[in-house]
Scaffold this active site. Structure first.
Site, PDB file in Angstrom:
ATOM      1  N   LYS A 192       0.844  -1.193   0.000  1.00  0.00           N
ATOM      2  CA  LYS A 192       0.000   0.000   0.000  1.00  0.00           C
ATOM      3  C   LYS A 192       0.881   1.245   0.000  1.00  0.00           C
ATOM      4  O   LYS A 192       1.858   1.333   0.752  1.00  0.00           O
ATOM      5  CB  LYS A 192      -0.896   0.016   1.238  1.00  0.00           C
ATOM      6  CG  LYS A 192      -1.928  -1.108   1.297  1.00  0.00           C
ATOM      7  CD  LYS A 192      -3.083  -0.865   0.359  1.00  0.00           C
ATOM      8  CE  LYS A 192      -4.183  -1.888   0.559  1.00  0.00           C
ATOM      9  NZ  LYS A 192      -5.349  -1.632  -0.325  1.00  0.00           N
ATOM     10  N   ASP A 229      -0.536  -0.281  -4.463  1.00  0.00           N
ATOM     11  CA  ASP A 229      -1.945   0.115  -4.424  1.00  0.00           C
ATOM     12  C   ASP A 229      -2.043   1.471  -3.737  1.00  0.00           C
ATOM     13  O   ASP A 229      -1.754   1.602  -2.544  1.00  0.00           O
ATOM     14  CB  ASP A 229      -2.768  -0.924  -3.666  1.00  0.00           C
ATOM     15  CG  ASP A 229      -4.271  -0.636  -3.731  1.00  0.00           C
ATOM     16  OD1 ASP A 229      -4.654   0.351  -4.378  1.00  0.00           O
ATOM     17  OD2 ASP A 229      -5.035  -1.410  -3.130  1.00  0.00           O
ATOM     18  N   ASN A 262      -4.937   3.315  -3.785  1.00  0.00           N
ATOM     19  CA  ASN A 262      -6.315   3.545  -3.353  1.00  0.00           C
ATOM     20  C   ASN A 262      -6.812   4.950  -3.702  1.00  0.00           C
ATOM     21  O   ASN A 262      -7.545   5.587  -2.934  1.00  0.00           O
ATOM     22  CB  ASN A 262      -6.474   3.314  -1.848  1.00  0.00           C
ATOM     23  CG  ASN A 262      -6.320   1.857  -1.461  1.00  0.00           C
ATOM     24  OD1 ASN A 262      -5.399   1.496  -0.737  1.00  0.00           O
ATOM     25  ND2 ASN A 262      -7.212   1.003  -1.946  1.00  0.00           N
ATOM     26  N   GLU A 307      -2.288  -0.115  -8.648  1.00  0.00           N
ATOM     27  CA  GLU A 307      -3.741  -0.028  -8.567  1.00  0.00           C
ATOM     28  C   GLU A 307      -4.173   1.391  -8.206  1.00  0.00           C
ATOM     29  O   GLU A 307      -3.632   1.993  -7.281  1.00  0.00           O
ATOM     30  CB  GLU A 307      -4.275  -1.007  -7.514  1.00  0.00           C
ATOM     31  CG  GLU A 307      -3.997  -2.467  -7.827  1.00  0.00           C
ATOM     32  CD  GLU A 307      -4.552  -3.383  -6.750  1.00  0.00           C
ATOM     33  OE1 GLU A 307      -5.537  -3.016  -6.074  1.00  0.00           O
ATOM     34  OE2 GLU A 307      -3.967  -4.480  -6.568  1.00  0.00           O
ATOM     35  N   ASP A 343      -9.473   0.329  -9.905  1.00  0.00           N
ATOM     36  CA  ASP A 343     -10.067  -0.386  -8.772  1.00  0.00           C
ATOM     37  C   ASP A 343     -11.289   0.371  -8.258  1.00  0.00           C
ATOM     38  O   ASP A 343     -12.420   0.085  -8.643  1.00  0.00           O
ATOM     39  CB  ASP A 343      -9.020  -0.561  -7.678  1.00  0.00           C
ATOM     40  CG  ASP A 343      -9.509  -1.431  -6.521  1.00  0.00           C
ATOM     41  OD1 ASP A 343     -10.679  -1.847  -6.529  1.00  0.00           O
ATOM     42  OD2 ASP A 343      -8.720  -1.699  -5.595  1.00  0.00           O
ATOM     43  N   LYS A 382     -13.779  -6.674  -7.752  1.00  0.00           N
ATOM     44  CA  LYS A 382     -14.214  -6.906  -6.376  1.00  0.00           C
ATOM     45  C   LYS A 382     -15.677  -7.336  -6.428  1.00  0.00           C
ATOM     46  O   LYS A 382     -16.583  -6.500  -6.573  1.00  0.00           O
ATOM     47  CB  LYS A 382     -14.067  -5.638  -5.535  1.00  0.00           C
ATOM     48  CG  LYS A 382     -12.642  -5.334  -5.070  1.00  0.00           C
ATOM     49  CD  LYS A 382     -12.643  -4.107  -4.163  1.00  0.00           C
ATOM     50  CE  LYS A 382     -11.326  -3.963  -3.400  1.00  0.00           C
ATOM     51  NZ  LYS A 382     -10.181  -3.724  -4.283  1.00  0.00           N
TER      52      LYS A 382
END
EC number: 4.2.1.113
Length: 384
Positions: free
Chosen positions: A180, A209, A211, A235, A260, A289
């Site tokens: 992350k 990632d 986010n 991501e 994502d 997801k």
């Protein structure tokens, strides 16, 4: 098939240590276990674990909707097929739909309830696959694979601790590691990424990632620096609502960019899979997801459409329990390609993860057993 009973059980999951992302920190997860029973005593299981900041409905709405849906299902007969499940979850007013088995109409909430839909859909898919005597993945694709490649999610903040975690994951057999980033300085992110790459060497795949935690200029600067560490993909580097920024970042990025959080709404999904700005697909990959997309069936549609456009697809958990991850593993096995590791090896994040369940990874793989449905004993997941 006739639904003789349908129950809803609260699930409370505690993380062994808080998981920090650019969108927040998670210490617990709340949701529901869905069970539907047929006239022969078979039990299909599903899970609804909403994550509103990723686009699902709130927990209270999940509970209200599922209670109403399960009450409506009791005593009803449904067509024993995927078409019957689709007709039940998304009923049409057409005579054809009614003839295919849409004998009941689930309440219309007026807005998307993907977590609730995921929970009921998975339970019905599990039940139908059991009735047909085949693994659930075979309902999705006859050529489904028996093994699913998975990545290890590294969670430590300190670079030295993160390096130790990375080495341990590789020793366990993982060949794809995920870190992350964003939510801290770029210098701090680089120190953590460098520590992982130095610890595991050049052959292990490394993905990041963000986010959605970077602006477009920040994402470009970050990828200019972090790209030196031979990244497999990143991501959601930019805010999910700005699809054109995501497209522009992909055009200059040194690796695949994966959408994502951008897939959090049906409108955004349609836009991502239809936008034509020239120069190929919008991004290199899409993150599937199932809890956010409303189930395995709509997830499969997104994955197939993405593949048609030249995008990779891989499945990740939305910090879910065992039942949801079991369904996600079957979905991952049915994707057009299994080249990219799926993010389903997250059981170690939970303090109360059941022991010895059949979806635990081994040597970086989840192996699907040749058992009907999900292959989970109805009493395996204890009421918690």
């Amino acid at each position: 098939m006739r639904i003789t009973d349908a129950t809803l059980t609260p699930l409370h999951l505690t993380l062994a240590r808080p998981l920090k992302t650019a969108r927040g920190t998670y210490a617990t997860r709340e949701g529901f276990l869905v069970r539907v029973r047929d006239e022969d005593g078979r039990v299909g299981q599903g899970e609804a674990m909403p994550l509103p900041e990723f686009g699902t409905e709130p927990l209270a709405m999940t509970h209200t909707v599922l209670r109403a849906w399960l009450s409506a299902l009791k005593g009803q007969s449904l067509e024993d097929s995927i078409e019957g499940i689709e007709a039940t979850l998304v009923p049409s007013a057409s005579e054809e739909s009614r003839q295919r088995g849409a004998r009941i109409r689930l309440i219309d909430t007026g807005e998307p309830v993907p977590a609730a839909q995921h929970g009921l859909e998975l339970a019905l898919l599990d039940l139908v696959a059991q009735r047909k005597g085949v693994p659930l993945c075979w309902l999705l694709a006859e050529e489904a694979r028996q093994e699913v490649l998975v990545n290890a999610l590294l969670g430590a903040e300190d670079p030295a601790a993160l390096a130790d975690e990375a080495r341990a994951a590789v020793e366990e057999g993982y060949q794809t590691l995920k870190v992350k980033v964003a939510g801290r300085s770029l210098d701090a992110d680089e120190a953590r990424v460098r520590a992982v790459r130095d610890a595991v060497g050049p052959r292990v795949r490394l993905r990041l990632d963000a986010n959605g935690g970077w602006s477009e200029p920040e994402a470009n600067r970050a990828l200019d620096r972090l790209g030196w560490y031979d990244l497999e993909l990143v991501e959601q580097p930019t805010p999910p609502e700005d699809l054109q920024a995501l497209w522009r970042v992909q055009r200059r990025a040194p690796c695949l960019i994966a959408a994502d959080e951008t897939l959090a709404t049906p409108t955004a999904v349609r836009t991502l899979l239809t936008m034509d700005l020239g120069g190929g697909p919008a991004v290199g990959a899409v993150v599937i997801k199932p809890m956010v997309l409303g189930g395995l069936l709509p997830s499969m549609v997104v994955a197939l459409r993405a593949a048609h456009l030249g995008m990779h697809a891989f499945v990740t958990s939305s910090i879910d329990g065992v039942v949801a991850r079991a369904g996600a593993a079957h979905l991952a096995s049915a994707l057009p390609s299994g080249e990219l590791a799926s993010g389903l090896a997250v059981g170690r994040l939970f303090a109360d993860e059941p022991r010895d369940h059949p979806y635990q990874p081994h040597r970086g793989l989840i192996r699907l057993r040749d058992l009907p449905g999900l292959g989970l004993n109805p009493d395996f997941i204890r009421d918690r």
